[in-house]
Design a protein around this motif. Structure first.
Motif, short mmCIF file in Angstrom:
data_model
loop_
_atom_site.label_atom_id
_atom_site.label_comp_id
_atom_site.label_asym_id
_atom_site.label_seq_id
_atom_site.Cartn_x
_atom_site.Cartn_y
_atom_site.Cartn_z
N ALA A 51 0.84 -1.19 0.00
CA ALA A 51 0.00 0.00 0.00
C ALA A 51 0.88 1.25 0.00
N GLY A 52 0.27 2.35 -0.50
CA GLY A 52 0.90 3.65 -0.43
C GLY A 52 1.99 3.91 -1.44
N TYR A 53 2.09 3.05 -2.45
CA TYR A 53 3.20 3.14 -3.40
C TYR A 53 3.25 4.49 -4.12
N GLY A 54 2.09 5.11 -4.31
CA GLY A 54 2.04 6.38 -5.02
C GLY A 54 2.68 7.53 -4.28
N ALA A 55 3.07 7.32 -3.03
CA ALA A 55 3.69 8.39 -2.23
C ALA A 55 5.20 8.23 -2.13
N ALA A 56 5.80 7.53 -3.09
CA ALA A 56 7.25 7.34 -3.08
C ALA A 56 7.97 8.67 -3.03
N GLU A 57 8.92 8.79 -2.11
CA GLU A 57 9.62 10.07 -1.91
C GLU A 57 10.32 10.52 -3.20
N GLY A 58 10.18 11.82 -3.48
CA GLY A 58 10.82 12.40 -4.65
C GLY A 58 10.24 11.94 -5.96
N GLY A 59 9.10 11.19 -5.90
CA GLY A 59 8.53 10.66 -7.12
C GLY A 59 9.41 9.61 -7.78
#
Length: 717
Positions: free
Chosen positions: A189-197
């Motif tokens: 879950a939450g993969y779309g919030a990876a730091e720095g894109g």
């Protein structure tokens, strides 16, 4: 019906463990091609026995090919356990629909569902049982390449599209419908919030933010009956999702009561070593299976090491049995024990795949997914106007986007083909430049063609590999040669219509100011060229609305509509000129906001009417607003309802989308649009993680995009 428990009792420990292993098609006898390779090929300690007992296949396609693999496998598997065939059918099998980000911009759940139904049908007759879709990761950072696979930045919109796609893939009863496939929601879950894109990177957020914004779409997919879940590559609270016991056992199994199959992403179990939470492959396998990851994709941490852990007492065989049961149960639900070839049918493949009906559906969705960003009274064009079509996408069928898998650019309708079919004059076509490089005499040839035309259409964008998985970028502008091409064409003085092909929201500096009209086509799929021609010549009207904000520049990222209030908001009545939350060199808000999109007609909103100004716990609040098409042609408007919780126990977003309707209007027609809110719509996660509403003041906004600022207040008692 197969007695699953009895079958498990007949299996050896190693056979059970191998059932938890997924291998790519080239490993299997009978494979006629190498299949689709969607990740790095690992050095794997796989023996023939492991392959004979493996549970599932990744990336195989084609009815004949899959039948051949299954037949060879059944002949060699001791207990005759059939294989599951899984693939990434994300936005179409062979008939390619717009990328999911574009589908989100359609705000049309029925068309989204139908696109998944068609993808499922083409997949099923080709022998596939499971698709790794929908991808429902909420994204606020367009630098992340996989934004192309999501439907946007809003939890409600993502949740509704998640349900629609699961309905499309699985139908009412995937167990008895061989023309459907099982869905696998990803990436949990939450993969779309990876730091720095940056793809595969760290995710770091509060538990409350995770539950409020990022988890709802996964839950919505499971509530719709989604059969599988894929773990994400990233960490959650310091633990990689694939081995995250609180996430997988706690949230997914215990809280949500999900009893289906969990699969790792490609190589993610072995990657626990690189994350620094596993000592070696055996330790990685142990931690992943204990956390509840049933299937290991394309590494051998299970098959090579779990048997030893069971034998030395470090792992209970019961854990293995539970995982095997879930896998075999899915096979039984799909009818594979009775018919291991399920829906695979070579004749139907020929009749169904890329059929005229499927192409028509792809064209319809592409029309509704395209967003008109700017129009200085240039569009629609007249078929008698002399058109110069210029740019790297002028006659380019590579408009499918990443994860189009078996889609072929040779099957695509290009812009040149479509525009020539509509124009009464000869359409000149000049490439001008490639996607990333200048062409000798390209600008000169383009300018000459523009000089002789009434209007210039510039078709520009990203290469498909510039977005998608492993497609993260810090510079999200068009490549410089394309920006220079637009700038040089602007000097000619002819009207310029810029059509954008891309997999992410772009920094449009250099495009907007040098174009008289801008069309965001995204990667529109097999019928994309035809859909764009339909729109720019006025045979169809634009109705797409952004499902993700378009920034002024990458320096603003993340920029999204449902942000929190600050203590020093810009524009507050008592705000000082400098000492507020602002940029000195840029607006705070996006260039184009969430929910934005133009039309060839205009819509007038009347006053919002509330059925009551006091909402009680068990009552309904009806919100009505008159909307009128004040233009000369018919059009569809996405009427959007937002709510602001004025005072909360924790800081609340400035606005939240709560409902929407896509409504069609004839010219001059007025309709009363009605929404209904209840107390449940006003709940949120508090500081102690309780999910409830607070009595107090709320403001309702109804309008054409998220910037609507005129609202009506009510009180929750």
């Amino acid at each position: 019906m197969k007695n699953i428990q009895h079958l498990i009792g007949e299996m050896t420990l190693q056979e059970k463990i191998d059932q938890l292993t997924q291998l790519a098609a080239p490993f299997f006898k009978g494979a006629e091609d190498a299949g689709a390779i969607t990740g790095p090929m690992m050095n794997m300690e796989i023996e023939d026995d492991n392959i004979r007992n493996a549970g599932s296949v990744l990336g195989a396609s084609g009815a004949r090919n899959i039948k051949s693999i299954q037949k060879k496998h059944l002949a060699e598997n001791r207990l005759g356990i059939p294989l599951l065939f899984m693939s990434d059918v994300v936005h179409g099998y062979k008939t390619i629909f717009p990328i999911p980000l574009a589908i989100g911009c359609s705000w049309n759940l029925e068309l989204a569902e139908d696109s998944a139904r068609i993808a499922a049908l083409e997949s099923a007759v080709s022998g596939i049982h499971v698709t790794f879709a929908p991808m429902v990761d909420l994204v606020r950072d367009p630098r992340w390449g996989r934004v192309t696979e999501t439907t946007g930045e809003d939890p409600l919109l993502n949740s509704l599209f998640a349900k629609a796609q699961v309905r499309g893939f699985q139908g009412e009863d995937v167990t008895n419908d061989v023309k459907r496939v099982a869905a696998c929601v990803k990436h949990f879950a939450g993969y779309g919030a990876a730091e720095g894109g940056r793809d595969y990177n760290t995710v770091n957020m509060s538990d409350r933010q995770l539950h409020e914004f990022y988890l709802p779409a996964y839950k919505a997919a499971l509530d719709q009956g989604c059969k599988m879940v894929m773990s994400s590559f990233n960490i959650i609270d310091g633990i990689p999702a694939t081995a995250n016991h609180p996430l997988m056992r706690g949230v997914l199994r215990d809280q949500w009561q999900f009893d289906g199959v969990v699969i790792s992403d490609w190589g993610a179990v072995k990657e626990l070593i690189a994350h620094g939470v596993a000592v070696d492959k055996g330790d990685a396998g142990l931690k992943a299976v204990l956390a509840g990851t049933d299937i290991e994709m394309m590494t051998d941490c299970y098959s090579s090491y779990l048997k030893e852990y069971v034998e030395n007492g470090m792992l209970s065989e019961t854990v293995i049995d539970e995982a095997v049961f879930r896998i075999l149960k899915l096979k039984e639900e799909l009818g594979l024990f009775e018919n291991p070839y399920r829906g695979a049918d070579e004749q139907l493949e020929k009749e169904i795949i890329l059929s005229g009906q499927h192409r028509a559906s792809a064209r319809e969705l592409a029309v509704e997914s395209t967003v008109l960003l700017k129009n200085e009274q240039i569009l629609p064009l007249d078929c008698t106007q002399k058109v110069a079509l210029i740019g790297p996408y002028a006659d380019n069928g590579n408009i499918l986007g990443q994860w189009s898998w078996l889609g072929s650019k040779d099957d695509s309708v290009t812009m040149l083909q479509a525009i020539r079919s509509k124009s009464e004059n000869e359409v000149s076509c000049i490439e001008g430049c490639s996607i990333q490089e200048k062409i000798e005499n390209g600008f000169e040839d383009a300018q000459q063609a523009a000089t002789q035309a009434d209007v210039v259409i510039v078709a520009v964008g990203e290469d498909p590999l510039m977005s998608g998985e492993a497609g993260s970028r810090t510079n999200i502008k068009l490549p410089e040669p394309q920006l220079s091409l637009i700038k040089e064409l602007k000097k000619i003085g002819k009207p310029i219509v810029t059509v954008l092909f891309n997999g992410r929201p772009l920094d449009l500096r250099g495009v907007i100011e040098n174009s008289d009209a801008v069309v965001e086509a995204w990667f529109p799929g097999t019928e994309g060229g035809q859909a764009i021609a339909d729109l720019i010549f006025g045979d169809e009207n634009f109705s797409g609305k952004l499902s993700m904000s378009i920034p002024h520049s990458a320096g603003q990222i993340p920029v999204y509509y449902n942000h929190y209030s600050t203590g020093r908001p810009k524009g507050a009545p008592d705000a000082q000129e400098r000492y507020v939350s602002q940029y000195l060199d840029s607006p705070n808000g996006p260039l184009f906001p969430f929910g934005y999109g133009l039309s060839y007609t205009s819509f007038q909103y009347g006053d919002v009417q509330l059925s009551t100004n006091v909402l009680t716990q068990d009552a309904e609040l009806k919100i009505t607003v008159p909307v009128k098409n004040t233009g000369a042609i018919a059009g569809k408007e996405v009427v959007q309802l937002y709510v602001q919780d004025v005072f909360g126990e924790v800081v609340r977003p400035v606005k939240e989308l709560k409902e929407f309707q896509k409504v069609e209007f004839h010219s001059g027609e007025e309709k009363e649009v009605t929404f209904v809110l209840t107390e449940k719509d006003l709940r949120y996660y508090h500081s102690d993680m309780t999910y409830k509403s607070d009595p107090g003041e709320f403001i309702v906004y109804v309008g054409s995009n998220s910037l609507v600022d005129s609202g009506e207040s009510f009180t929750l008692k």
